[in-house]
Design a protein around this motif. Structure first.
Motif, PDB file in Angstrom:
ATOM      1  N   ASN A 180     -12.673 -47.797   6.792  1.00 38.62           N
ATOM      2  CA  ASN A 180     -13.480 -47.179   7.845  1.00 38.62           C
ATOM      3  C   ASN A 180     -14.825 -47.882   7.947  1.00 38.62           C
ATOM      4  O   ASN A 180     -15.622 -47.885   7.004  1.00 38.62           O
ATOM      5  CB  ASN A 180     -13.679 -45.689   7.539  1.00 38.62           C
ATOM      6  N   ASP A 182     -17.493 -47.164   9.547  1.00 41.50           N
ATOM      7  CA  ASP A 182     -18.676 -46.294   9.506  1.00 41.50           C
ATOM      8  C   ASP A 182     -19.140 -46.039   8.077  1.00 41.50           C
ATOM      9  O   ASP A 182     -20.332 -45.823   7.832  1.00 41.50           O
ATOM     10  CB  ASP A 182     -18.381 -44.953  10.190  1.00 41.50           C
ATOM     11  N   ARG A 183     -18.206 -46.071   7.138  1.00 42.30           N
ATOM     12  CA  ARG A 183     -18.540 -45.813   5.728  1.00 42.30           C
ATOM     13  C   ARG A 183     -18.858 -47.071   4.948  1.00 42.30           C
ATOM     14  O   ARG A 183     -19.421 -47.006   3.849  1.00 42.30           O
ATOM     15  CB  ARG A 183     -17.368 -45.101   5.042  1.00 42.30           C
ATOM     16  N   VAL A 187     -20.977 -47.459   1.291  1.00 43.43           N
ATOM     17  CA  VAL A 187     -20.201 -47.630   0.065  1.00 43.43           C
ATOM     18  C   VAL A 187     -20.629 -48.893  -0.675  1.00 43.43           C
ATOM     19  O   VAL A 187     -20.822 -48.876  -1.904  1.00 43.43           O
ATOM     20  CB  VAL A 187     -18.693 -47.679   0.384  1.00 43.43           C
TER      21      VAL A 187
END
Length: 457
Positions: A180, A182-183, A187
Motif C-alpha cells: 500500500n 499510502d503506508r 513504514v
C-alpha cells in the motif's frame, strides 16, 4: 439449431471466464517472458535434460510444458489476495516453448561451452530484457497503483528489473516496504529508526559491555569486511566497510541461533549497491561514499539491514550449526544432476569428487563469488521474485550453472575438476550467458517440480 448455437455460446463463455484458463494464460506468459531473451539462440539447440527448444510452428504435437505457478510467494503481511491484471501481451503468444515430444530418454546430449555460445550469437545489450518499452510500461502500471499486486510484480521481476526501478521493487518483493503506497513512507521511516536504535544498543558500545563471544564475532566480521568482493574497489572504502560491519554485527546479535557465518557478508553487497544507486550515478567503480550526506548513508544502511534480514528469514537453517539447510540442498543438487545428465554425475562420482566440495560455496554465497559482480543484481532479481520458493529453486539454477561445462568436466580428473570448479571461466560472461543458465533452470523446474518422485532416492 438455435438451441445448439445457444449451447455453444454458453460453453465459449464458460471457457473465456474460467479462472483456470486465465491462470494458464498468466503462467504461459511468464514462461514466454523467461525465454524471450534467448529464443534465437536456443533455436534447435539441445541440452542435458533432453529438452529441445523449437518454434511453435515446429511442434509435432500440442503438448507443452507449463510454467511453475506463481503461488511460490514470500510471506506478506497485509498483502492483498492474488489478482491477475488484464495486460497480457498477445505478441508473447508466439514465443518458443519446449516440446515434451523431443525428450529423449537415454541418449546423452551435451551442451556447448559458454565460450562457444558467445561466438555463435551476438551478445545482448546489457539489461536489454529488463528495459524494453513494453516491460517498462508493465512495471509502471503495476507499481503505479495504490496497492501493488505482488504476484504480478514477481512475474515481471523474474526476467529482470530496470535498474532505476530496482530499489523500490526489491523492497516490495522482500516485504520490507508494504504494497500500500499510502503506508509505505511511514513504514520505512519507522523501520529505519528501529535499525538506528539497534545500532546504538548493540554496536555503539565498548567491549566491556560485550561478552567474549560477541567480541570474537565482531573481530571476525572486521576481518571479513575487507575481503568482501575484493575485485570491486568501491567495497574497499573504509566507510563502506564500516557500514557493512554494523549491518552484519547487528544482524548476528539479533539472530543468536546462527550468529555471524562467513558468507553472509557477501549477501549484503547486492543490497548496498542497489540502494546506493538511488543516490550515486555511473559505474560502481567510480562511486565514492563521501559524496553522500550522512542521512542518506544511514537510510541506505538501514534498508540493507532489513532486506538482508528478510532474505535470510527464508533460509536460516543455511547458517545455523552445521548448516543443515545447505547440506540438504547439495544432496538435492546431486540427485538432480544425476537425473538430467547421468554421464557427468557418474564421472564426478568415479573421480571421487563430492558435490559438497564445490557446491557448498555456491549455496553459502548464492553464486556471488562465481560470476562477475555486474551480473549479480540481475541474478538477484530472479532470486527475490522466487520468494519463499528460492531455496529449492537454487538447486535448479546451480544444476544449470554446473552443466554449462559438462563437456569440459568429462575430460578432467579429480584434481583438475577441483581447480576448474574453484576458478570457473566466467570473467567474460555477459547477460547472455546468465539468461541461458536461468532459462534452463526454469525448464528443468517445470519438468521436475510437479513430479517430485523423479528426484526421490
Amino acid at each position: 439449431m438455435k438451441s445448439n448455437n445457444s449451447h455453444s455460446k454458453e460453453e465459449d463463455l464458460k471457457q473465456e471466464t474460467s479462472p483456470t484458463n486465465s491462470h494458464t494464460t498468466t503462467l504461459d506468459s511468464r514462461f514466454n517472458q523467461t525465454l524471450r531473451n534467448v529464443q534465437g539462440l536456443l533455436k534447435g539447440r539441445s541440452f542435458p535434460g533432453k529438452v529441445l527448444i523449437t518454434r511453435r510452428s515446429d511442434l509435432t504435437d500440442g503438448t507443452i510444458l507449463g510454467s511453475p505457478g506463481v503461488s511460490r510467494s514470500p510471506s506478506e503481511i497485509g498483502s492483498p489476495s492474488s489478482q491477475h491484471m488484464d495486460d497480457h501481451d498477445p505478441n508473447e503468444d508466439a514465443i518458443d516453448k519446449p516440446n515434451t515430444s523431443t525428450i529423449v530418454s537415454k541418449s546423452k546430449t551435451s551442451m556447448s561451452s559458454s565460450e562457444d555460445m558467445s561466438k555463435e550469437a551476438p551478445r545482448f545489450v546489457m539489461g536489454a530484457r529488463a528495459t524494453d518499452t513494453a516491460r517498462l510500461m508493465k512495471f509502471t502500471k503495476v507499481l503505479g497503483g495504490t496497492t501493488v499486486i505482488l504476484d504480478k510484480l514477481r512475474e515481471l521481476a523474474w526476467s529482470g528489473v530496470p535498474p532505476y526501478l530496482r530499489p523500490n521493487v526489491w523492497r516490495l518483493l522482500l516485504g520490507y516496504a508494504p504494497p500500500n503506497s499510502d503506508r509505505r513512507e511511514g513504514v520505512l521511516r519507522r523501520k529505519r529508526t528501529e535499525y538506528f536504535d539497534c545500532v546504538a544498543q548493540y554496536y555503539d558500545v565498548s567491549d566491556n559491555e560485550r561478552t567474549d563471544e560477541e567480541i570474537n564475532m565482531l573481530r571476525q566480521i572486521a576481518v571479513d569486511c575487507p575481503r568482501t568482493v575484493p575485485d570491486v574497489t568501491f567495497f574497499q572504502q573504509a566507510e563502506v566497510q564500516k557500514s557493512l560491519e554494523r549491518i552484519l554485527y547487528t544482524w548476528a546479535i539479533r539472530h543468536p541461533a546462527s550468529g555471524y557465518v562467513q558468507g553472509i557478508n557477501d549477501l549484503a553487497t547486492p543490497f548496498l549497491v542497489v540502494f546506493l544507486s538511488e543516490h550515486l550515478e555511473g559505474s560502481v567503480d567510480s562511486w565514492s561514499i563521501a559524496d553522500l550526506d550522512p542521512e542518506n548513508i544511514s537510510n541506505v544502511e538501514a534498508d540493507c539491514y532489513w532486506c538482508l534480514s528478510k532474505l535470510l528469514d527464508g533460509m536460516q537453517d543455511h547458517y545455523t550449526f552445521a548448516q543443515p539447510g545447505i547440506q540438504r540442498l547439495v544432496f538435492k543438487l546431486k540427485e538432480l544432476v544425476r537425473r538430467i545428465d547421468e554421464p557427468i554425475a557418474r564421472h564426478i562420482d568415479e573421480q571421487g569428487l563430492e558435490f559438497l566440495q564445490f557446491a557448498f560455496r555456491w549455496f553459502n554465497c548464492l553464486l556471488i563469488r562465481e560470476i562477475p559482480f555486474h551480473l549479480v543484481t540481475r541474478l538477484w532479481d530472479t532470486y527475490l521474485a522466487e520468494g519463499d520458493a528460492l531455496p529449492d529453486f537454487l538447486v535448479y539454477i546451480f544444476a544449470s550453472f554446473l552443466l554449462t561445462w559438462s563437456d569440459k568436466l568429462l575430460k578432467l580428473d579429480f584434481q583438475e575438476m577441483v581447480m576448474f570448479l574453484q576458478h570457473l571461466p566466467t570473467n567474460n560472461w555477459s547477460h547472455q550467458e546468465l539468461e541461458m543458465v536461468l532459462s534452463r533452470a526454469f525448464m528443468w523446474h517445470t519438468m521436475f517440480d510437479s513430479c517430485p518422485s523423479h528426484l526421490a532416492t
